[in-house]
Scaffold this motif. Structure first.
Motif, PDB file in Angstrom:
ATOM      1  N   LEU A  88      41.500  31.365  43.288  1.00  0.00           N
ATOM      2  CA  LEU A  88      40.799  30.855  42.107  1.00  0.00           C
ATOM      3  C   LEU A  88      40.245  31.999  41.271  1.00  0.00           C
ATOM      4  CD1 LEU A  88      39.717  28.429  40.490  1.00  0.00           C
ATOM      5  CD2 LEU A  88      37.698  28.456  41.972  1.00  0.00           C
ATOM      6  N   GLY A  89      39.701  33.019  41.927  1.00  0.00           N
ATOM      7  CA  GLY A  89      39.179  34.173  41.196  1.00  0.00           C
ATOM      8  C   GLY A  89      40.262  34.893  40.412  1.00  0.00           C
ATOM      9  N   ILE A  90      41.424  35.081  41.034  1.00  0.00           N
ATOM     10  CA  ILE A  90      42.538  35.722  40.328  1.00  0.00           C
ATOM     11  C   ILE A  90      43.001  34.858  39.161  1.00  0.00           C
ATOM     12  CG2 ILE A  90      44.932  36.490  40.560  1.00  0.00           C
ATOM     13  CD1 ILE A  90      44.301  37.174  43.489  1.00  0.00           C
ATOM     14  N   ALA A  91      43.073  33.540  39.408  1.00  0.00           N
ATOM     15  CA  ALA A  91      43.522  32.632  38.355  1.00  0.00           C
ATOM     16  C   ALA A  91      42.593  32.642  37.154  1.00  0.00           C
ATOM     17  CB  ALA A  91      43.634  31.211  38.915  1.00  0.00           C
ATOM     18  N   LEU A  92      41.316  32.920  37.378  1.00  0.00           N
ATOM     19  CA  LEU A  92      40.342  32.913  36.283  1.00  0.00           C
ATOM     20  C   LEU A  92      40.619  34.034  35.278  1.00  0.00           C
ATOM     21  CD1 LEU A  92      37.937  31.229  35.373  1.00  0.00           C
ATOM     22  CD2 LEU A  92      36.438  32.749  36.676  1.00  0.00           C
ATOM     23  N   CYS A 177      33.962  36.006  41.737  1.00  0.00           N
ATOM     24  CA  CYS A 177      34.463  34.951  42.626  1.00  0.00           C
ATOM     25  C   CYS A 177      35.205  35.541  43.823  1.00  0.00           C
ATOM     26  CB  CYS A 177      35.383  34.001  41.854  1.00  0.00           C
ATOM     27  SG  CYS A 177      34.545  32.983  40.625  1.00  0.00           S
ATOM     28  N   ILE A 178      36.022  36.546  43.582  1.00  0.00           N
ATOM     29  CA  ILE A 178      36.790  37.173  44.668  1.00  0.00           C
ATOM     30  C   ILE A 178      35.859  37.826  45.677  1.00  0.00           C
ATOM     31  CG2 ILE A 178      38.403  39.044  45.203  1.00  0.00           C
ATOM     32  CD1 ILE A 178      39.758  38.413  42.483  1.00  0.00           C
ATOM     33  N   VAL A 179      34.858  38.536  45.192  1.00  0.00           N
ATOM     34  CA  VAL A 179      33.914  39.215  46.088  1.00  0.00           C
ATOM     35  C   VAL A 179      33.165  38.196  46.946  1.00  0.00           C
ATOM     36  CG1 VAL A 179      31.796  40.586  46.168  1.00  0.00           C
ATOM     37  CG2 VAL A 179      33.649  41.239  44.614  1.00  0.00           C
ATOM     38  N   ILE A 180      32.695  37.114  46.322  1.00  0.00           N
ATOM     39  CA  ILE A 180      31.975  36.077  47.077  1.00  0.00           C
ATOM     40  C   ILE A 180      32.896  35.425  48.100  1.00  0.00           C
ATOM     41  CG2 ILE A 180      30.849  33.832  46.907  1.00  0.00           C
ATOM     42  CD1 ILE A 180      29.767  34.706  44.184  1.00  0.00           C
ATOM     43  N   ALA A 181      34.122  35.122  47.683  1.00  0.00           N
ATOM     44  CA  ALA A 181      35.071  34.459  48.583  1.00  0.00           C
ATOM     45  C   ALA A 181      35.354  35.308  49.814  1.00  0.00           C
ATOM     46  CB  ALA A 181      36.363  34.146  47.841  1.00  0.00           C
ATOM     47  N   LEU A 182      35.527  36.594  49.632  1.00  0.00           N
ATOM     48  CA  LEU A 182      35.820  37.473  50.759  1.00  0.00           C
ATOM     49  C   LEU A 182      34.593  37.712  51.625  1.00  0.00           C
ATOM     50  CD1 LEU A 182      38.086  40.125  48.977  1.00  0.00           C
ATOM     51  CD2 LEU A 182      38.809  38.336  50.563  1.00  0.00           C
ATOM     52  N   GLY A 183      33.441  37.833  50.999  1.00  0.00           N
ATOM     53  CA  GLY A 183      32.233  38.135  51.758  1.00  0.00           C
ATOM     54  C   GLY A 183      31.710  36.985  52.583  1.00  0.00           C
TER      55      GLY A 183
END
Length: 387
Positions: A88-92, A177-183
């Motif tokens: 989702l973060g990449i898609a944004l 979003c990517i950072v939150i998703a991974l963390g």
């Protein structure tokens, strides 16, 4: 071998992590919504073309839900949910890069697929986390989703006012979003021990009619929510003759009341049970919509929209929880059906009201969500037969 719930992380840590995923999802969707006008202008598309592209976004989201459901059962939530958040973060990033209708269409399909995937995954995780608590907590996750959207609206408005390029804002939001998703992924819980299934003498599948009944209730309630999202402000402007600025308060009353209601729902559900939340919430929503339909005054109309939001606040979380608990070993697939049907209702509601408004006054078209709320009141007891 996958660890059991108690071995992975304390329920409290998993609860905070799941809050982050719900907030992430609401934030990502909100950032896209706030920038729709600027992206429409940058790509040079018409309102009608945008409407078609939004349907493509919805279709891709539904596809993402149906694919993510079985995958979350097969791969596990600690893998699927972070992966969906990263997707989702990449898609944004992509809507801000679009130059024309077809590139925007591809971007929105990517965005919709990522949104649908994380929607099912995070709701399945919320069901698992809730099992570690002695009381319901599902509605609070949905409240955090709303807060994420509100934060996005504030940030988006500020960056647009400051002249920050849309591509830059969406890209930074995507990185967040990517950072939150991974963390947050390492704090999630898994639902079951796979080895336990091998020793189960017989696996009892939930009746298909029960799954469809839950999905039907979700369809009706989320259709009503979609009507409020897209038509509340227009109803104030066109029916009550208010200014555009005053009309915005109609949706504001609904959204604020729904968010507050979701924070309150869990404690009420612990006392009265999920079926009562669905039934009497739908009844309150029906009363609120009846007030909206007949009210000639702004103040009473605001009260009606607020009552509508309070009534709808708790029902959908109870339905998602019920679906996820029908069979913990297939929670993702079951939730994909119920969440997917609800999402179809969310998309269909505004379009159906638009069609009805061609043949009758807008406030009379709102009889449709009122009727669905009444039907939900009578269908709510199905939650008592889910076991």
């Amino acid at each position: 071998m996958t660890a059991t719930v108690s071995e992975l992380a304390p329920p409290r840590a998993a609860r905070v992590a799941t809050w982050l995923y719900f907030g992430l999802n609401g934030f990502a969707v909100g950032m896209w919504v706030v920038h729709i006008p600027s992206i429409e202008h940058a790509t040079g598309i018409s309102h009608s073309t945008l409407g078609l592209l939004l349907l493509a976004l919805g279709g891709a989201a539904f596809a993402g839900m149906q694919l993510a459901g079985p995958l979350v059962d097969r791969l596990g939530q600690r893998r699927l949910v972070p992966a969906a958040g990263v997707l989702l973060g990449i898609a944004l990033f992509t809507p801000g890069l679009a130059q024309n209708w077809w590139s925007l269409g591809l971007a929105l399909m990517f965005l919709g697929f990522g949104n649908g995937s994380i929607d099912v995954g995070m709701n399945a995780q919320a069901v698992v986390v809730e099992r570690g608590y002695p009381r319901p907590i599902m509605a609070s996750f949905h409240a955090v989703w709303s807060i994420g959207g509100a934060i996005a609206a504030l940030i988006g408005a500020a960056t647009l006012r400051a002249g920050v390029p849309t591509q830059t804002t969406l890209s930074v939001a995507g990185v967040v979003c990517i950072v939150i998703a991974l963390g947050a992924g390492r704090f999630l819980l898994e639902a079951t021990e796979p080895a336990e299934e091998e020793h189960t003498e017989e696996r009892v599948k939930p009746p298909a009619k029960l799954v469809w009944a839950l999905g039907g209730l979700a369809f009706g309630l989320m259709l009503a929510e979609g009507v409020a999202n897209d038509w509340a402000a227009l109803q104030f402007r066109d029916v009550l003759g208010t200014s555009v600025s005053t009309a915005a308060y109609a949706y504001g009353a609904f959204a604020v009341a729904m968010t507050i209601g979701r924070f309150l729902t869990d404690r009420v559900a612990a006392v009265v049970g999920p079926a009562a939340i669905v039934r009497w919430g739908a009844a309150i929503a029906a009363v609120g919509m009846a007030i909206v339909i007949v009210s000639p005054w702004v103040a009473l109309g605001l009260f009606g929209w607020a009552l509508f939001g309070i009534g709808l606040a708790g029902g959908v979380p109870q339905l998602f929880t019920a679906a996820g608990n029908l069979d913990p070993r297939a929670a993702g697939a079951l939730m994909a059906r119920v969440v997917g049907l609800g999402y179809v209702g969310l998309l269909a509601g505004p379009a159906l009201i638009g069609g009805l408004a061609h043949f009758m006054p807008l406030n009379l078209a709102f009889i449709l969500p009122l009727v669905l709320c009444v039907l939900t009141f009578f269908g709510g007891p199905v939650l008592n037969s889910r076991k």
